[in-house]
Design an enzyme around this catalytic site. Structure first.
Site, PDB file in Angstrom:
ATOM      1  N   HIS A 149      51.319  47.210  27.457  1.00  0.00           N
ATOM      2  CA  HIS A 149      51.352  45.864  28.052  1.00  0.00           C
ATOM      3  C   HIS A 149      49.963  45.256  28.020  1.00  0.00           C
ATOM      4  CE1 HIS A 149      51.500  43.189  31.751  1.00  0.00           C
ATOM      5  NE2 HIS A 149      52.412  42.680  30.940  1.00  0.00           N
ATOM      6  N   HIS A 173      54.434  34.577  30.344  1.00  0.00           N
ATOM      7  CA  HIS A 173      55.561  35.424  29.939  1.00  0.00           C
ATOM      8  C   HIS A 173      56.836  34.616  29.704  1.00  0.00           C
ATOM      9  CE1 HIS A 173      52.877  38.354  31.884  1.00  0.00           C
ATOM     10  NE2 HIS A 173      53.445  39.251  31.112  1.00  0.00           N
ATOM     11  N   ARG A 250      39.673  30.790  46.406  1.00  0.00           N
ATOM     12  CA  ARG A 250      40.154  30.583  45.034  1.00  0.00           C
ATOM     13  C   ARG A 250      40.782  31.877  44.544  1.00  0.00           C
ATOM     14  NH1 ARG A 250      42.794  29.568  41.125  1.00  0.00           N
ATOM     15  NH2 ARG A 250      42.042  28.753  39.137  1.00  0.00           N
ATOM     16  N   CYS A 300      32.914  27.340  42.487  1.00  0.00           N
ATOM     17  CA  CYS A 300      33.877  27.414  41.391  1.00  0.00           C
ATOM     18  C   CYS A 300      33.466  26.409  40.321  1.00  0.00           C
ATOM     19  CB  CYS A 300      35.261  27.077  41.931  1.00  0.00           C
ATOM     20  SG  CYS A 300      36.546  27.301  40.716  1.00  0.00           S
ATOM     21  N   TYR A 449      36.937  29.679  31.933  1.00  0.00           N
ATOM     22  CA  TYR A 449      35.657  29.223  32.469  1.00  0.00           C
ATOM     23  C   TYR A 449      34.670  28.959  31.341  1.00  0.00           C
ATOM     24  CZ  TYR A 449      38.012  30.199  36.749  1.00  0.00           C
ATOM     25  OH  TYR A 449      38.942  30.176  37.757  1.00  0.00           O
TER      26      TYR A 449
HETATM   27  N1  MTE Z   1      38.309  37.931  41.971  1.00  0.00           N
HETATM   28  C1  MTE Z   1      39.570  38.344  41.944  1.00  0.00           C
HETATM   29  N2  MTE Z   1      39.819  39.657  42.000  1.00  0.00           N
HETATM   30  N3  MTE Z   1      40.621  37.484  41.827  1.00  0.00           N
HETATM   31  C2  MTE Z   1      40.413  36.129  41.727  1.00  0.00           C
HETATM   32  O1  MTE Z   1      41.382  35.368  41.645  1.00  0.00           O
HETATM   33  N4  MTE Z   1      38.757  34.336  41.609  1.00  0.00           N
HETATM   34  C3  MTE Z   1      37.414  34.046  41.113  1.00  0.00           C
HETATM   35  C4  MTE Z   1      36.381  34.841  41.901  1.00  0.00           C
HETATM   36  N5  MTE Z   1      36.751  36.221  41.941  1.00  0.00           N
HETATM   37  C5  MTE Z   1      39.066  35.655  41.734  1.00  0.00           C
HETATM   38  C6  MTE Z   1      38.031  36.606  41.893  1.00  0.00           C
HETATM   39  C7  MTE Z   1      37.064  32.651  41.215  1.00  0.00           C
HETATM   40  S1  MTE Z   1      37.596  31.648  39.948  1.00  0.00           S
HETATM   41  C8  MTE Z   1      36.279  32.152  42.205  1.00  0.00           C
HETATM   42  S2  MTE Z   1      35.797  30.539  42.202  1.00  0.00           S
HETATM   43  C9  MTE Z   1      35.810  32.987  43.300  1.00  0.00           C
HETATM   44  O2  MTE Z   1      36.326  34.315  43.214  1.00  0.00           O
HETATM   45  C10 MTE Z   1      36.216  32.428  44.637  1.00  0.00           C
HETATM   46  O3  MTE Z   1      35.775  33.266  45.657  1.00  0.00           O
HETATM   47  P1  MTE Z   1      36.259  32.998  47.142  1.00  0.00           P
HETATM   48  O4  MTE Z   1      37.745  32.896  47.159  1.00  0.00           O
HETATM   49  O5  MTE Z   1      35.724  34.122  47.950  1.00  0.00           O
HETATM   50  O6  MTE Z   1      35.637  31.678  47.543  1.00  0.00           O
END
Ligand code: MTE
Length: 671
Positions: A149, A173, A250, A300, A449
């Site tokens: 997968h 998916h 986020r 972000c 990103y």
């Molecule tokens: N880490 C994990 N495991 N899962 C996630 O969805 N989102 C990322 C990052 N790390 C994310 C992650 C993104 S895009 C951002 S902007 C930040 O975590 C947001 O951190 P916060 O939710 O603590 O503000």
């Protein structure tokens, strides 16, 4: 799923027989590929031939199917993107099929395949050597699929239940092609006793977000499953260190459950380029390494996307206001210390371990390496190794936030914090680090990103752009108060007088604007506040304010939140710079119910003299990333003659003028 079971599944994903991110291949199984089972016991009946060995051969969907590279599905060949959250980019040529209700004896479904009760399916959860999933009324044995997968063994999260809610999250998916792949693992049907109108009852289908934490009601959610939320604008930077419960959230998926009493056992695996692995528990990290604090912003790359949309055109993604940024004091151990302990040797003045003598031969050039982070749910991203080992880079493996354990929404019990870098690299629920000669293969590294030219459209050549790392300079207005709102002490500065540097000096207002002394004021006081921030540790040195849409400018006062010793930690300017401005708006000539609008503008400069672009159209990209143009807020207070002989005053009301909760109110620009 119970919380304990969910935890087991999470743990299992990372300790089980399969590697976390196996080299993915997303192929249709050929009729000879399946080797594991020749007969399959049914749980409510005698052993039956498995579909792959049945006289019919592989399922019709699979017959004659082509073997296709994953690139066919996602474009750009980024394998891990197959499990990306892309609810805004639905590829909808697959829809759940409606299944006709059926009787238990003759239910109209293939009689050669067995029927399973849902209680039987549940036994084949993520910890079972034979994980099963259901979709609609069908049961699938995904044992063989797990290793192949593309999203890795995150698929085990769905094992023992329906895969449907997960396919809603990982909407990529939802194609006929992926459905064909699953169909090859079809082993039977859900027993009619567990079906309502031909499908399992809604309550029998697990909600992956069921165990998400409760959030502060002051957070404004853009989506709730997964949670993506920011505070109201005028709440955002009332405090220098954002209270944990107001810190923007986020998520791309659900919040993994790690029970408090198991947090110390939470494991972090560090894999070196030679394949060697070292495993640390959280307790070991805390005990064995020096603990550091760093005060840093997380932002972000989609912060202010909504601003770009309103000023330059449609953008894809969550429509963040100015609040996808927050500032906190993080506590943890240095990533560089842990990498050195794990045995990483690199040839550089900033190396974690400087090899001596002949060992130099083994040393790797850090510039060619990346540190990949993986979270417990499936998220992953990476940073270049030089940032990870830079002694002044302050990259932490953090377990504390503003003096408390990390909240679940922010990565409990462990996350990376990469100051000065896009927050997408600060991976929550951190469980694995891989030092590799490649960036993370994830969607979030290779596609989401990144930023492109205004002309490049929604499907650019993803590989051509570099991943966002250090953030560019930005600033935003988070509060505007006019007229009576300033006079009557309604600004947050006046409300929170206990905050250092946070009190508005009404004497200064009077001196600058003549608030109280003029019987018929020719100007009204205006108070503006906000934040400015630049990535890479570059300090903000100037914030320019205009009250007339950019025709004339003045400078805002920068609040020195780090003046008191012990209030800020870290080697560089990783925090935001809060600023405030006190000015005067000329009183309009006429009174009445008419609105008199002004556009307040802010732009900032950092210590490398980087400045923000004037317009969003010049930096427009369909993804709406890095929306850093001058921030413009149009305020439209209403002019009222109260008939008390004091002339015209601006009654701004709570919605606009006494704070600033939302943008975009229409109105005429005042002349
Ligand atoms: N880490 C994990 N495991 N899962 C996630 O969805 N989102 C990322 C990052 N790390 C994310 C992650 C993104 S895009 C951002 S902007 C930040 O975590 C947001 O951190 P916060 O939710 O603590 O503000």
């Amino acid at each position: 799923m119970s919380t304990s079971r969910r935890f087991t599944v999470d743990l299992f994903r990372h300790s089980c027989r399969r590697p976390l991110n196996p080299a993915p291949s997303f192929r249709l199984r050929t009729s000879t590929a399946r080797s594991l089972h020749t007969t399959r016991p049914t749980l409510n009946g005698p052993a039956r031939p498995s579909p792959s060995t049945s006289p019919k051969g592989p399922n019709p969907a699979a017959r004659g199917a082509r073997v296709a590279p994953v690139g066919m599905l996602v474009g750009g060949g980024v394998l891990a993107s197959l499990f990306a959250v892309a609810w805004q980019d639905h590829d909808d040529d697959w829809e759940p099929k409606s299944v006709q209700p059926s009787s238990q004896d003759r239910d109209g479904r293939d009689p050669s395949l067995p029927r399973f009760r849902l209680s039987d399916v549940r036994k084949h959860d993520g910890s079972s050597p034979e994980p099963w999933v259901t979709l609609e009324d069908k049961v699938y044995d995904i044992t063989e699929w797990v290793g192949a997968h593309p999203g890795g063994d995150v698929i085990l999260r769905a094992a023992g239940g329906s895969i449907e809610p997960y396919w809603k999250i990982f909407s990529i998916h939802n194609t006929a092609y992926v459905r064909e792949i699953l169909d090859q693992y079809h082993i039977g049907f859900i027993d009619t006793a567990d079906l309502v109108n031909g499908r399992p009852a809604a309550e029998a289908i697990e909600d992956p977000f069921e165990t998400d934490p409760v959030r502060d009601p002051r957070l404004i959610a853009h989506t709730t499953k997964p949670m993506n939320a920011e505070p109201l604008t005028d709440e955002l930077d009332v405090e220098f260190k954002t209270p944990n419960e107001l810190f923007y959230v986020r998520h791309h998926m659900w919040v993994p459950v790690v029970e408090e009493d198991k947090a110390d056992e939470h494991a972090l695996t560090v894999e070196l380029p030679n394949g060697e692995e070292r495993r640390y528990t959280l307790a070991e990290l805390k005990e064995r390494f020096p603990i550091h604090k760093v005060t840093a912003v997380l932002q972000c790359s989609g912060n202010r996307r909504n601003d770009m949309t309103r000023h330059a055109g449609k953008t894809n993604g969550l429509q963040w206001g100015v609040g996808a940024i927050s500032n906190a004091e993080w506590e943890g151990v240095r990533l560089s210390d842990v990498l050195a302990d794990a045995g990483l040797k690199v040839a550089s003045a900033t190396a974690v371990t400087r090899p001596s003598g002949g060992e130099d031969d083994d040393a790797l050039d850090p510039k060619s390496l990346h540190v990949q982070f993986s979270g417990l749910e499936a998220y992953g991203s990476s940073i270049p190794l030089p940032k990870a080992i830079d002694p002044s880079g302050d990259v932490l493996l953090a377990f504390g936030m503003n003096g408390k354990p990390l909240p679940r929404d922010h990565g409990y019990p462990l996350r990376s914090v990469v100051p000065g870098t896009v927050a997408a690299r600060s991976v929550k629920w951190l469980s694995k680090i891989v030092v590799s000669d490649e960036e993370s293969p994830s969607q979030w590294q290779r596609r989401d990103y990144k930023s492109f030219g205004p002309n490049e459209g929604a499907n650019p050549d993803w590989s051509r752009a570099v991943s966002i790392q250090e953030m560019p300079i930005t600033s935003a207005i988070t509060g505007v108060w006019v007229g009576d709102c300033v006079r009557n002490s309604k600004t947050v500065w006046q409300k929170s007088s206990s905050q250092s540097g946070n009190v508005i000096d009404l004497g200064a207002v009077d001196k600058k604007v003549g608030v109280t002394s003029t019987p018929k004021p020719s100007a009204e006081p205006i108070a503006v506040q906000g934040y400015a921030y630049s990535g890479g540790g570059r300090a903000i040195t100037r914030v320019d304010i205009s009250l007339d849409g950019g025709k004339s400018w003045d400078q805002a006062e920068l609040i020195d939140d780090c003046a008191t010793p012990g209030s800020c930690f870290g080697n560089k300017a990783w925090s935001w710079k809060r600023w405030r401005y006190l000015g005067k708006l000329p009183t309009p000539e006429t009174a009445g119910e008419e609105k008199a609008c002004s556009t307040v503008v802010v732009k900032a400069v950092d210590d490398a003299y980087n400045a923000q672009p004037e317009t969003h159209s010049s930096i427009y990209n369909v993804r709406g990333n890095l929306a850093t143009a001058w921030h413009r807020v149009r305020i439209c207070p209403t002019c009222v003659d109260k008939g008390d002989g004091k002339g015209v005053v601006w009654s701004t009301g709570d919605k606009f003028g006494c704070g600033f909760k939302k943008e975009g109110e229409a109105g005429e620009e005042r002349k």
